[in-house]
Design a protein around this motif. Structure first.
Motif, short mmCIF file in Angstrom:
data_model
loop_
_atom_site.label_atom_id
_atom_site.label_comp_id
_atom_site.label_asym_id
_atom_site.label_seq_id
_atom_site.Cartn_x
_atom_site.Cartn_y
_atom_site.Cartn_z
N PHE A 3 -17.17 -23.85 -9.10
CA PHE A 3 -15.81 -24.28 -9.40
C PHE A 3 -14.83 -24.10 -8.23
CE2 PHE A 3 -17.64 -22.93 -13.50
CZ PHE A 3 -17.58 -24.14 -14.17
N SER A 4 -15.34 -23.65 -7.08
CA SER A 4 -14.50 -23.42 -5.88
C SER A 4 -13.38 -22.42 -6.14
CB SER A 4 -13.94 -24.73 -5.34
OG SER A 4 -14.98 -25.59 -4.97
N ILE A 5 -13.64 -21.45 -7.02
CA ILE A 5 -12.65 -20.41 -7.30
C ILE A 5 -12.90 -19.28 -6.31
CG2 ILE A 5 -11.88 -18.69 -8.98
CD1 ILE A 5 -12.69 -20.70 -11.18
N PRO A 6 -11.93 -18.95 -5.48
CA PRO A 6 -12.15 -17.93 -4.46
C PRO A 6 -12.41 -16.54 -5.07
CG PRO A 6 -9.85 -18.61 -4.48
CD PRO A 6 -10.58 -19.49 -5.44
N SER A 7 -13.24 -15.79 -4.39
CA SER A 7 -13.57 -14.43 -4.82
C SER A 7 -12.51 -13.45 -4.34
CB SER A 7 -14.92 -14.01 -4.25
OG SER A 7 -15.93 -14.88 -4.69
N ALA A 8 -12.50 -12.28 -4.95
CA ALA A 8 -11.61 -11.21 -4.49
C ALA A 8 -11.99 -10.85 -3.06
CB ALA A 8 -11.74 -10.00 -5.40
N ASN A 9 -10.99 -10.44 -2.28
CA ASN A 9 -11.22 -10.07 -0.89
C ASN A 9 -11.27 -8.55 -0.78
OD1 ASN A 9 -11.24 -9.64 1.84
ND2 ASN A 9 -9.58 -11.06 2.30
N TYR A 10 -12.46 -8.00 -0.79
CA TYR A 10 -12.61 -6.55 -0.74
C TYR A 10 -12.28 -5.97 0.62
CZ TYR A 10 -14.34 -7.25 -5.36
OH TYR A 10 -14.43 -7.61 -6.68
N CYS A 11 -12.14 -6.83 1.62
CA CYS A 11 -11.67 -6.35 2.93
C CYS A 11 -10.25 -5.78 2.80
CB CYS A 11 -11.70 -7.47 3.96
SG CYS A 11 -13.36 -8.10 4.30
N MET A 12 -9.45 -6.37 1.89
CA MET A 12 -8.09 -5.87 1.68
C MET A 12 -8.11 -4.48 1.04
SD MET A 12 -6.06 -8.09 3.01
CE MET A 12 -7.35 -8.41 4.21
N VAL A 13 -9.10 -4.22 0.20
CA VAL A 13 -9.27 -2.88 -0.36
C VAL A 13 -9.57 -1.90 0.77
CG1 VAL A 13 -10.65 -1.43 -1.92
CG2 VAL A 13 -10.03 -3.78 -2.59
N GLY A 14 -10.46 -2.30 1.66
CA GLY A 14 -10.79 -1.46 2.81
C GLY A 14 -9.59 -1.24 3.72
N ARG A 15 -8.80 -2.27 3.92
CA ARG A 15 -7.59 -2.15 4.75
C ARG A 15 -6.64 -1.14 4.12
NH1 ARG A 15 -4.70 -7.55 6.68
NH2 ARG A 15 -6.75 -7.65 7.64
N TRP A 16 -6.45 -1.26 2.81
CA TRP A 16 -5.58 -0.34 2.07
C TRP A 16 -6.07 1.10 2.21
CZ3 TRP A 16 -6.50 1.15 -3.49
CH2 TRP A 16 -5.42 1.85 -4.03
N LEU A 17 -7.36 1.30 2.00
CA LEU A 17 -7.93 2.65 2.10
C LEU A 17 -7.84 3.19 3.53
CD1 LEU A 17 -11.06 2.17 -0.19
CD2 LEU A 17 -8.96 3.47 -0.72
N ARG A 18 -8.09 2.34 4.50
CA ARG A 18 -8.02 2.79 5.91
C ARG A 18 -6.58 3.12 6.31
NH1 ARG A 18 -10.10 4.29 9.28
NH2 ARG A 18 -10.42 2.80 10.93
N HIS A 19 -5.62 2.39 5.79
CA HIS A 19 -4.21 2.71 6.07
C HIS A 19 -3.80 4.04 5.44
CE1 HIS A 19 -2.21 -0.46 8.39
NE2 HIS A 19 -3.09 -1.29 7.86
N MET A 20 -4.46 4.43 4.35
CA MET A 20 -4.16 5.71 3.71
C MET A 20 -4.40 6.88 4.67
SD MET A 20 -5.61 5.46 -0.12
CE MET A 20 -5.05 4.25 -1.26
N LEU A 21 -5.37 6.73 5.55
CA LEU A 21 -5.65 7.79 6.52
C LEU A 21 -4.47 8.01 7.46
CD1 LEU A 21 -9.36 6.91 7.41
CD2 LEU A 21 -8.53 8.71 5.87
N ASP A 22 -3.64 6.98 7.62
CA ASP A 22 -2.43 7.09 8.45
C ASP A 22 -1.21 7.46 7.61
OD1 ASP A 22 -3.97 6.21 10.62
OD2 ASP A 22 -3.47 4.10 10.23
N GLY A 23 -1.42 7.69 6.30
CA GLY A 23 -0.32 8.08 5.43
C GLY A 23 0.42 6.93 4.77
N THR A 24 -0.08 5.70 4.90
CA THR A 24 0.56 4.55 4.28
C THR A 24 -0.20 4.17 3.02
OG1 THR A 24 1.26 3.75 6.45
CG2 THR A 24 1.33 2.17 4.64
N PHE A 25 0.47 4.29 1.88
CA PHE A 25 -0.18 4.02 0.60
C PHE A 25 0.34 2.74 -0.05
CE2 PHE A 25 -0.56 8.47 1.47
CZ PHE A 25 -1.84 8.79 1.08
N MET A 26 1.56 2.34 0.30
CA MET A 26 2.19 1.15 -0.26
C MET A 26 2.48 0.17 0.87
SD MET A 26 2.60 1.84 -3.57
CE MET A 26 3.89 0.78 -4.17
N HIS A 27 2.30 -1.11 0.58
CA HIS A 27 2.52 -2.16 1.58
C HIS A 27 3.42 -3.23 1.00
CE1 HIS A 27 -0.80 -0.73 4.23
NE2 HIS A 27 -1.25 -0.25 3.08
N ALA A 28 4.27 -3.79 1.85
CA ALA A 28 5.06 -4.94 1.42
C ALA A 28 4.12 -6.13 1.22
CB ALA A 28 6.13 -5.27 2.45
N SER A 29 3.09 -6.21 2.09
CA SER A 29 2.05 -7.23 1.98
C SER A 29 0.81 -6.69 2.67
CB SER A 29 2.48 -8.54 2.65
OG SER A 29 1.37 -9.40 2.78
#
Length: 169
Positions: A33-59
């Motif tokens: 159906f050409s429905i895009p999948s979730a992008n788990y790279c963004m989960v990894g980005r979020w988790l990796r930013h947590m190591l720098d103390g950033t938990f919330m993102h504007a985008s």
């Protein structure tokens, strides 16, 4: 191996299998159906930013890329699936793992959608339950369907694990 250890290991395997089940569903939707999948790279980005103390993102998409973010995201995706399954077995008892039933698995799977709705989406800058994106209803329904399929996967995989547990009991 103790009974508790067998249940823990069995539950973790169920979670990994259910996560794979959900990913195969997403692949089917993408191919057919050409429905895009979730992008788990963004989960990894979020988790990796947590190591720098950033938990919330504007985008989260506009946040700086991090080394190994895709690997971290995919590993986290499967680890979360395993933790969810262990949690289910703890909540309903190890006996469920020996004789799984569909209803607790599906209800639990549906319930797990609350975590992305109230934790991940706001942290990614998408608002609660993706309220800040152009079509939040579509995103919510896709998340709900994915988590329902995860619940079905919990049951299907638990049936397989229960067979192995009974054979080796």
């Amino acid at each position: 191996m103790s009974t508790e250890a067998s249940y823990f290991l069995g539950a973790a395997v169920v979670g990994l299998g259910a996560t794979l089940f959900m990913d195969l569903w997403a692949l089917f939707l993408k191919r057919v159906f050409s429905i895009p999948s979730a992008n788990y790279c963004m989960v990894g980005r979020w988790l990796r930013h947590m190591l720098d103390g950033t938990f919330m993102h504007a985008s989260i998409a506009a946040s700086s890329q991090k080394r190994l973010e895709c690997t971290v995201g995919w590993v986290a995706h499967y680890a979360i699936g395993a933790v969810f399954a262990v949690t289910l077995v703890v909540l309903v008892s190890g006996g469920w793992l020996m004789r799984p039933t569909l209803l607790p698995a599906v209800l639990f799977g549906v319930g797990t959608v609350l975590l992305p709705f109230v934790i991940m989406h706001p942290s990614f800058g998408l608002g609660i339950a993706a309220s800040r994106i152009p079509n939040p209803t579509q995103a919510r329904l896709r998340s709900l369907m994915a988590h329902t399929v995860f619940g079905i996967g919990l049951y299907v995989c638990a049936v397989g694990v229960s067979y192995v547990l009974r054979v080796h009991a």
